[in-house]
Design a protein around this motif. Sequence first.
Motif, PDB file in Angstrom:
ATOM      1  N   UNK A   1     -58.450 -36.952  31.965  1.00  0.00           N
ATOM      2  CA  UNK A   1     -59.121 -37.423  30.739  1.00  0.00           C
ATOM      3  C   UNK A   1     -58.670 -38.857  30.472  1.00  0.00           C
ATOM      4  N   UNK A   2     -59.601 -39.810  30.699  1.00  0.00           N
ATOM      5  CA  UNK A   2     -59.225 -41.233  30.589  1.00  0.00           C
ATOM      6  C   UNK A   2     -59.278 -41.696  29.140  1.00  0.00           C
ATOM      7  N   UNK A   3     -58.287 -42.457  28.754  1.00  0.00           N
ATOM      8  CA  UNK A   3     -58.233 -42.966  27.389  1.00  0.00           C
ATOM      9  C   UNK A   3     -58.690 -44.426  27.348  1.00  0.00           C
ATOM     10  N   UNK A   4     -58.814 -44.938  26.155  1.00  0.00           N
ATOM     11  CA  UNK A   4     -59.230 -46.335  26.008  1.00  0.00           C
ATOM     12  C   UNK A   4     -58.828 -46.832  24.638  1.00  0.00           C
ATOM     13  N   UNK A   5     -58.539 -48.132  24.603  1.00  0.00           N
ATOM     14  CA  UNK A   5     -58.116 -48.696  23.334  1.00  0.00           C
ATOM     15  C   UNK A   5     -59.231 -49.461  22.637  1.00  0.00           C
ATOM     16  N   UNK A   6     -60.347 -49.686  23.286  1.00  0.00           N
ATOM     17  CA  UNK A   6     -61.475 -50.254  22.530  1.00  0.00           C
ATOM     18  C   UNK A   6     -62.154 -51.490  23.074  1.00  0.00           C
ATOM     19  N   UNK A   7     -61.469 -52.255  23.929  1.00  0.00           N
ATOM     20  CA  UNK A   7     -62.092 -53.524  24.338  1.00  0.00           C
ATOM     21  C   UNK A   7     -63.309 -53.310  25.250  1.00  0.00           C
TER      22      UNK A   7
END
Length: 477
Positions: free
Chosen positions: A257-263
């Motif tokens: 499950x890949x996460x992301x911070x928004x950019x």
Amino acid sequence: ASAQIGVTGLAVMGRNLARNFARNGYTVAVHNRTAAKARALVDEFGDEGEFVLAETAEDFVAALERPRRLVVMVKAGEPTDAVIKEFAPLLEPGDMIVDGGNAHFADTRRRERELREQGIHFVGTGVSGGEEGALNGPSIMPGGSKESYDALGPMLEKISAKAADGSPCTAHIGPDGAGHFVKMVHNGIEYADMQLIAEAYQLLREVAGYSPAEIADIFRTWNTGRLDSYLIEITAEVLAHVDAATGEPFVDVVQDQAEQKGTGRWTVQIALDLGVPVSGIAEAVFARSLSGHKDLRDASRGLAGPKAEPLAKEEAAAFADQVEQALYASKIVSYTQGFHEIAAGSDEYGWDIDLGQVSAIWRGGCIIRAAFLDRIRAAYDARADLPSLLADDGFAREIGEAQDDWRAVLVAATRQGVPAPGFAAALAYYDALRADRLPAALTQGQRDYFGAHTYRRTDREGSFHTLWGGDRSEVSA
Ligand code: 6PG
């Protein structure tokens, strides 16, 4: 006042950037909300160069030579505004606040405007390269006024990564939010690169039947050719890594499950606003989002589909070569889309961004650094007004040569039920651009039918509407 530059916010990126300035001979004032962190930095790394420990905001400002250069390395968002609120009243006209966080460019535009009224230069700056880059040489993308670059640029050029030809991986990108905009698109491209690499891995694993260790070797080989890049290099490292606790390949014990911070998400949101088709980058963001929907995935596991049947050994090697072609072609497309977005942002906000220069400063230090970027630089050098990377003869030829294999990989992926949304979106973009006619004509007809939204004709100027509910004659609109 003895420090040429100051860094406030001494989490790992700020700390490493401060050390980088010091190692390059600058006297660096260091400050942190909790002063213990600043003290710890000086205790631990004081022998690397000249640091001035500033326990309070007032000490920090007093420690800086004028015009002051104050680098803010705090979490993007609220904390940035809080730091500005704290320091702005202590500064004087001509001073500079450099925001090295991953700020949204719209916030940077607002902050720049507000501080400009006070005569302070706000320099929204993209910094790429992670912890290691911050310490040993990142790629740096400063926005803000030309004047601020005159005062700051030489220092940034000194601490930045250097490209293979020795040139610094930093340059003035353009006014106000231009630097953070370019960093945002860098990250969108980073997402796309990572997704395409992930798809290549999945295909090599499930269709070609290779083990993670074998795939690591394949990536190492690719890394000696045109795909030579930091992300391919670290992919081989990750794939070759074996989990100590279980003895299994590391990649098999990590939750998928890949996460992301928004950019990456911002890159797509802004592209939608600007009307720029960044379908490959969007698929990369959506792929991360889909991977995180555990309940949806659990509820869908029983759905019908083929079970991937690994190829025979002799066929596997040929397939791996085809995957390399598909990866390279798809990469050309995602960079084409990313550079289109930068060009569109530059037009919209009047930034006058030099696309060749952007590709040049991405050649070293940043996460997407790659031999490939030299090619992009050469394409813009040859023709500064290149309308699209695909309009470059070299890229057009390479993608043309790759297309048969690219299609074959997608046929195999589809037949075997292995998702390859990045490869597929990139090919659809390529084919749509090539098409003589698009079904958009039908879309226009539908819009006119249900909403009298009008259409333009191929043979005459003007806007028209067909009286669909009446005698279907055409009227000028
Ligand atoms: C860089 C990176 C960095 C980014 C991380 C995390 O250029 O050094 O782009 O700025 O924050 O890669 O991004 P995600 O958490 O969204 O994957």
